[in-house]
Write a protein that holds these residues in place. Structure first.
Motif, mmCIF file in Angstrom:
data_model
loop_
_atom_site.group_PDB
_atom_site.id
_atom_site.type_symbol
_atom_site.label_atom_id
_atom_site.label_comp_id
_atom_site.label_asym_id
_atom_site.label_seq_id
_atom_site.Cartn_x
_atom_site.Cartn_y
_atom_site.Cartn_z
ATOM 1 N N ALA A 71 -0.624 58.747 -23.252
ATOM 2 C CA ALA A 71 0.434 58.074 -24.014
ATOM 3 C C ALA A 71 0.610 58.635 -25.418
ATOM 4 C CB ALA A 71 0.189 56.564 -24.077
ATOM 5 N N GLU A 72 0.145 59.886 -25.632
ATOM 6 C CA GLU A 72 0.281 60.532 -26.935
ATOM 7 C C GLU A 72 0.783 61.958 -26.765
ATOM 8 O OE1 GLU A 72 -3.475 60.462 -28.890
ATOM 9 O OE2 GLU A 72 -3.526 58.289 -29.155
ATOM 10 N N TRP A 73 1.445 62.457 -27.806
ATOM 11 C CA TRP A 73 1.844 63.865 -27.845
ATOM 12 C C TRP A 73 0.715 64.661 -28.484
ATOM 13 C CZ3 TRP A 73 5.861 65.106 -25.021
ATOM 14 C CH2 TRP A 73 6.870 64.157 -24.799
ATOM 15 N N LYS A 74 0.307 65.746 -27.809
ATOM 16 C CA LYS A 74 -0.823 66.538 -28.283
ATOM 17 C C LYS A 74 -0.470 68.028 -28.244
ATOM 18 C CE LYS A 74 -4.120 63.215 -26.302
ATOM 19 N NZ LYS A 74 -5.226 63.022 -25.345
ATOM 20 N N ASP A 75 -1.123 68.761 -29.140
ATOM 21 C CA ASP A 75 -0.952 70.226 -29.177
ATOM 22 C C ASP A 75 0.523 70.605 -29.253
ATOM 23 O OD1 ASP A 75 -3.736 70.476 -28.951
ATOM 24 O OD2 ASP A 75 -3.624 70.446 -26.760
ATOM 25 N N CYS A 76 1.218 70.007 -30.199
ATOM 26 C CA CYS A 76 2.654 70.265 -30.372
ATOM 27 C C CYS A 76 2.897 70.800 -31.789
ATOM 28 C CB CYS A 76 3.471 69.008 -30.144
ATOM 29 S SG CYS A 76 3.123 68.142 -28.584
ATOM 30 N N PRO A 77 2.517 72.035 -32.073
ATOM 31 C CA PRO A 77 2.619 72.555 -33.450
ATOM 32 C C PRO A 77 4.058 72.614 -33.974
ATOM 33 C CG PRO A 77 2.119 74.315 -31.901
ATOM 34 C CD PRO A 77 1.973 73.042 -31.151
ATOM 35 N N ASP A 78 5.030 72.737 -33.089
ATOM 36 C CA ASP A 78 6.430 72.827 -33.520
ATOM 37 C C ASP A 78 7.160 71.499 -33.422
ATOM 38 O OD1 ASP A 78 6.177 75.571 -34.043
ATOM 39 O OD2 ASP A 78 6.568 76.058 -31.931
ATOM 40 N N GLY A 79 6.412 70.422 -33.147
ATOM 41 C CA GLY A 79 7.035 69.112 -33.020
ATOM 42 C C GLY A 79 7.163 68.675 -31.569
ATOM 43 N N HIS A 80 7.500 67.401 -31.355
ATOM 44 C CA HIS A 80 7.608 66.898 -29.990
ATOM 45 C C HIS A 80 8.904 66.116 -29.762
ATOM 46 C CE1 HIS A 80 5.759 63.531 -32.307
ATOM 47 N NE2 HIS A 80 6.553 62.786 -31.546
ATOM 48 N N GLU A 81 9.824 66.249 -30.700
ATOM 49 C CA GLU A 81 11.100 65.559 -30.545
ATOM 50 C C GLU A 81 12.123 66.456 -29.848
ATOM 51 O OE1 GLU A 81 12.423 64.046 -34.277
ATOM 52 O OE2 GLU A 81 10.592 62.885 -34.649
ATOM 53 N N VAL A 82 13.199 65.828 -29.403
ATOM 54 C CA VAL A 82 14.238 66.559 -28.665
ATOM 55 C C VAL A 82 14.779 67.717 -29.494
ATOM 56 C CG1 VAL A 82 16.523 66.371 -27.610
ATOM 57 C CG2 VAL A 82 14.861 64.520 -27.310
ATOM 58 N N LYS A 83 15.051 67.470 -30.767
ATOM 59 C CA LYS A 83 15.607 68.517 -31.632
ATOM 60 C C LYS A 83 14.657 69.703 -31.763
ATOM 61 C CE LYS A 83 14.014 66.362 -35.975
ATOM 62 N NZ LYS A 83 12.989 67.376 -36.245
ATOM 63 N N ASP A 84 13.347 69.432 -31.702
ATOM 64 C CA ASP A 84 12.361 70.510 -31.820
ATOM 65 C C ASP A 84 12.382 71.404 -30.572
ATOM 66 O OD1 ASP A 84 11.469 69.405 -34.280
ATOM 67 O OD2 ASP A 84 10.204 67.988 -33.177
ATOM 68 N N LEU A 85 12.482 70.774 -29.398
ATOM 69 C CA LEU A 85 12.534 71.546 -28.157
ATOM 70 C C LEU A 85 13.847 72.327 -28.073
ATOM 71 C CD1 LEU A 85 11.393 72.402 -25.472
ATOM 72 C CD2 LEU A 85 12.194 70.248 -24.478
ATOM 73 N N VAL A 86 14.926 71.705 -28.486
ATOM 74 C CA VAL A 86 16.219 72.393 -28.488
ATOM 75 C C VAL A 86 16.171 73.600 -29.410
ATOM 76 C CG1 VAL A 86 18.644 72.201 -29.182
ATOM 77 C CG2 VAL A 86 17.566 70.359 -27.855
ATOM 78 N N GLN A 87 15.549 73.446 -30.569
ATOM 79 C CA GLN A 87 15.450 74.553 -31.517
ATOM 80 C C GLN A 87 14.589 75.687 -30.960
ATOM 81 O OE1 GLN A 87 17.130 74.715 -34.620
ATOM 82 N NE2 GLN A 87 16.508 76.843 -34.258
ATOM 83 N N ALA A 88 13.504 75.332 -30.279
ATOM 84 C CA ALA A 88 12.644 76.361 -29.676
ATOM 85 C C ALA A 88 13.413 77.164 -28.631
ATOM 86 C CB ALA A 88 11.425 75.702 -29.053
ATOM 87 N N VAL A 89 14.232 76.483 -27.847
ATOM 88 C CA VAL A 89 15.043 77.182 -26.840
ATOM 89 C C VAL A 89 16.090 78.056 -27.523
ATOM 90 C CG1 VAL A 89 16.749 76.861 -25.023
ATOM 91 C CG2 VAL A 89 14.663 75.465 -25.032
ATOM 92 N N GLU A 90 16.742 77.512 -28.537
ATOM 93 C CA GLU A 90 17.768 78.292 -29.255
ATOM 94 C C GLU A 90 17.165 79.548 -29.854
ATOM 95 O OE1 GLU A 90 20.873 77.822 -29.334
ATOM 96 O OE2 GLU A 90 21.297 75.694 -28.954
ATOM 97 N N ASN A 91 15.987 79.439 -30.452
ATOM 98 C CA ASN A 91 15.320 80.620 -31.035
ATOM 99 C C ASN A 91 15.009 81.653 -29.975
ATOM 100 O OD1 ASN A 91 15.420 79.332 -33.530
ATOM 101 N ND2 ASN A 91 13.293 78.611 -33.426
ATOM 102 N N GLY A 92 14.504 81.205 -28.834
ATOM 103 C CA GLY A 92 14.208 82.138 -27.765
ATOM 104 C C GLY A 92 15.456 82.763 -27.170
ATOM 105 N N TYR A 93 16.526 81.989 -27.121
ATOM 106 C CA TYR A 93 17.772 82.490 -26.538
ATOM 107 C C TYR A 93 18.407 83.563 -27.432
ATOM 108 C CZ TYR A 93 22.270 82.320 -24.110
ATOM 109 O OH TYR A 93 23.391 82.640 -23.386
ATOM 110 N N LYS A 94 18.326 83.351 -28.740
ATOM 111 C CA LYS A 94 18.899 84.306 -29.676
ATOM 112 C C LYS A 94 18.147 85.634 -29.672
ATOM 113 C CE LYS A 94 20.690 80.763 -32.812
ATOM 114 N NZ LYS A 94 20.523 80.097 -34.138
ATOM 115 N N SER A 95 16.837 85.563 -29.471
ATOM 116 C CA SER A 95 16.023 86.780 -29.515
ATOM 117 C C SER A 95 15.980 87.531 -28.188
ATOM 118 C CB SER A 95 14.589 86.428 -29.943
ATOM 119 O OG SER A 95 13.984 85.566 -28.989
ATOM 120 N N SER A 96 16.525 86.924 -27.137
ATOM 121 C CA SER A 96 16.473 87.590 -25.820
ATOM 122 C C SER A 96 17.613 88.585 -25.647
ATOM 123 C CB SER A 96 16.552 86.534 -24.712
ATOM 124 O OG SER A 96 17.776 85.828 -24.770
#
Length: 268
Positions: free
Chosen positions: A243-268
């Motif tokens: 019931a906890e978020w763990k090992d999430c250095p870049d955050g665990h919210e929706v905006k954080d996951l969206v940003q991680a995908v956007e960063n990966g998409y731009k660099s691909s």
């Protein structure tokens, strides 16, 4: 008896007279008779043309259709090549796990609503494989069935991730009831999936067990053992456990996951 015979003879004479009158009229007016023959021939010609249009032309078009095949193949190649530039996004779960429920509901699904066209999404399942390839699921055989149902939905709709993910999310919201028939039918109906096709997939003759074995093996090779583990570009990004978020250095919210995908998409 004589009266009946007389009436019958009278009927016969009247019928014969009617035919004679028709023959006389035809001889009197040969132009009219000829017009009728021309009309019959004209109608026959129209009917013949109708059947040619109905049956011959579709057949010709069908024979010509192979000439379009190269274009269709080119389209397929383009689709596959475009898909390779997407960012791999994967969630490893157990179908009867409350942490997996929270992970899909609060993070993965909302993020997918924003970046579905930029990711190559996969829902994988966690379990253990013995040396004789026997599969064990942490929450028992019913969880194995729940896992197979999710994999079968993805197998039935390989290009419609939202549909299969929606089905799995619907199931896991009531994870205690998995794999009850009522729950499966409800989620299948809600997301437009055939219950009969799902049932066939998890049967002994179906692909369900092979799909589960491959999925569990994939999670093991990725070093994933906690449900739910989210990976971006094949790297562990965040874990929901206890019931906890763990090992999430870049955050665990929706905006954080969206940003991680956007960063990966731009660099691909």
């Amino acid at each position: 008896m004589d009266d009946k015979l007389a009436r019958a003879q009278g009927y016969t004479r009247n019928i014969r007279k009617n035919f004679e009158d028709i023959e006389i009229n035809a001889r009197k007016d040969p132009l009219k008779a000829r017009s009728r023959r021309v009309l019959r021939n004209y109608l026959f010609l129209i009917l013949s043309l109708f059947f040619i249009l109905l049956y011959a032309i579709p057949r010709v078009l069908q024979l010509l259709r192979p000439s379009d095949a190269p274009f269709e193949r080119d389209q397929t190649v383009v689709t596959v090549s475009n898909a390779t530039s997407r960012v791999p996004l994967e969630a490893h779960i157990m179908s009867k796990c409350p942490d997996a429920r929270d992970c899909l509901r609060d993070l993965v699904v909302p993020a997918m609503e924003q970046v579905a066209d930029k990711v190559d999404f996969k829902l994988s399942y966690i379990g253990s494989l013995t040396e004789d390839n026997t599969i064990h699921c942490k929450h028992g055989p019913t969880e194995c069935l729940g896992n197979m149902l999710g994999l079968c939905a993805a197998e039935l709709f390989p290009t419609d991730v939202k549909r299969s993910l929606g089905f799995s999310t619907c199931m896991i919201q009531s994870y205690q009831q998995i794999p009850s028939r009522e729950l499966v039918q409800h989620c299948a109906l809600e997301h437009g999936i055939s219950f009969e096709d799902l049932n066939a997939c998890i049967s002994e003759e179906g692909k369900g067990m092979d799909l589960l074995e491959a999925s569990v093996d994939r999670s093991q090779k990725a070093g994933v053992s906690k449900s739910c583990t989210v990976r971006v570009a094949e790297v562990k990004w965040c874990i929901r456990d206890g019931a906890e978020w763990k090992d999430c250095p870049d955050g665990h919210e929706v905006k954080d996951l969206v940003q991680a995908v956007e960063n990966g998409y731009k660099s691909s």
